[in-house]
Design an enzyme around this catalytic site. Sequence first.
Site, short mmCIF file in Angstrom:
data_model
loop_
_atom_site.label_atom_id
_atom_site.label_comp_id
_atom_site.label_asym_id
_atom_site.label_seq_id
_atom_site.Cartn_x
_atom_site.Cartn_y
_atom_site.Cartn_z
N GLY A 46 0.81 -1.21 0.00
CA GLY A 46 0.00 0.00 0.00
C GLY A 46 0.84 1.26 0.00
O GLY A 46 1.70 1.44 0.86
N GLY A 48 -0.37 4.39 0.29
CA GLY A 48 -1.14 5.50 0.84
C GLY A 48 -0.35 6.23 1.91
O GLY A 48 0.88 6.17 1.97
N GLU A 207 -19.42 16.85 3.10
CA GLU A 207 -18.70 17.67 2.13
C GLU A 207 -19.27 17.53 0.73
O GLU A 207 -19.36 18.51 -0.02
CB GLU A 207 -17.21 17.32 2.19
CG GLU A 207 -16.57 17.81 3.48
CD GLU A 207 -15.15 17.33 3.70
OE1 GLU A 207 -14.47 17.91 4.57
OE2 GLU A 207 -14.73 16.37 3.03
N ASP A 336 -6.15 2.21 7.52
CA ASP A 336 -7.54 1.74 7.60
C ASP A 336 -7.68 0.26 7.92
O ASP A 336 -8.79 -0.19 8.22
CB ASP A 336 -8.26 2.03 6.28
CG ASP A 336 -8.52 3.51 6.06
OD1 ASP A 336 -8.38 4.28 7.03
OD2 ASP A 336 -8.83 3.91 4.92
#
Length: 469
Positions: A46, A48, A207, A336
Amino acid sequence: MPFRTAASTDQSLLDHAGVTDLRVHHSLTGTGTHLADPRPHVVIVGGGFAGLAAARTLADAPVRITLLDRTNHHLFQPLLYQVATAVLNPADISVPIRWLLRKQQNATVVMADVDRIDPADKTVSLDGGSVLLSFDFLLLAAGARHAYFGHPEWEQFAPGLKNIEDALEMRRRFLLSFEAAERASAVGERDALLTFVIVGGGPTGVELAGMIPEVTHHALKGEFRRIDPSKARVLLLEGGPRILPAFPEELSAQAQRDLEALGVEVRTNCVVTTVDADGVVAGGERIDAHTVFWGAGNQASPLAKQLGVPLDRAGRVSLNADLSVPGYEYIFCAGDVASTTTDDGKPVPAVAPAANQMGELVGRNIAHTVAGSSRETFRYFNKGDLATIGRHKAVAVIGGAKLRGLFAWLTWLFVHILYLVGMRNRLTVVVQWAYQYLTFQRGVRLITGTTVHRLLKASKAANDKRRAA
């Protein structure tokens, strides 16, 4: 902690990826043989926030790093909703991972799908099992997808927002609805096409809901002849008692008032029980809508299941204090896929600052282990919570201070510019925001994929079905 190093070389990885041998330090000139690199091999799944933070933290450590990601870019997820609503381009919030790590000589980036993790054998299988990569340390930071609470079939009707493809699909559906409504022949069709439902009252849902009226009231003004985009209906549905549940109650109430002032219908204690091509059923009421966006929950990457350890309801791994996986002190999780708590026992939120802090700690703990020193315990430092509702409207909690209105909005702008990766992206986003602030225009209203004709056919069929009923 004693550990073995990955000694053998898998030539298939070299052939497949077209890169230098990931487990070999250098070649003996003229002999055709290889000298095994004795440094421990760290595999990061990952690219991220967490994965990138860990890789950078290990820049000066005596390890070899292989960072695996199914895409070639690092994505600034907090601004994905602005791609979905035609504010920003995908390139404005993404940066090639290779470019970010280009000067870090102990790191190699490989674009690949991770299929299987064998924690006991210390191997990772890539691209359908064609490549088997061994490791000494593993960081699983593969992120999460949206959760549909046991109804995966809803995803085709209500896309979530986790990657660029999701954002572009949202943008396509959003803009296409106005084009189809302009051509719709029946009032019922037009109303359904101009109804936008957002499921989930967290920051993403809030949002999105706040941005849509800005587009409908300003950016599209005067562009259509048969419809008035400002008459579009926007509904935000939250199953709990209030939106933004992670914020203090008074700020949640302020956010709801701000949304309602923009014309958004906010419904709390409103559980969605059906999502289909014609709309949703929520709170026992049928809402006809051809555009539904999902922001109601997260489900950790399914790779977490392959570790063979207990998971929470969201599929996250409950970790040791040093962020290692119980029973596997050489495997870590962050972001996450990680389930951990603050000092007062509250869950650490799935936000970018938490992922950064986790990744940095994992990097330090791997370096400590290699050096033979003790590991650190993870302690989350909450830098604050922010959510924007619209122009000059936002709520924030920073250092115990509760902010709202213009000052909170300016704080939100500053923080997001600060955390964007890459000077080019910061400058581009500032210019785009300034242009849109002054003109109310959206510069990236590009529609691709499904044609208006197909959407109109679906809308007409739904309208006919309603009339028959």
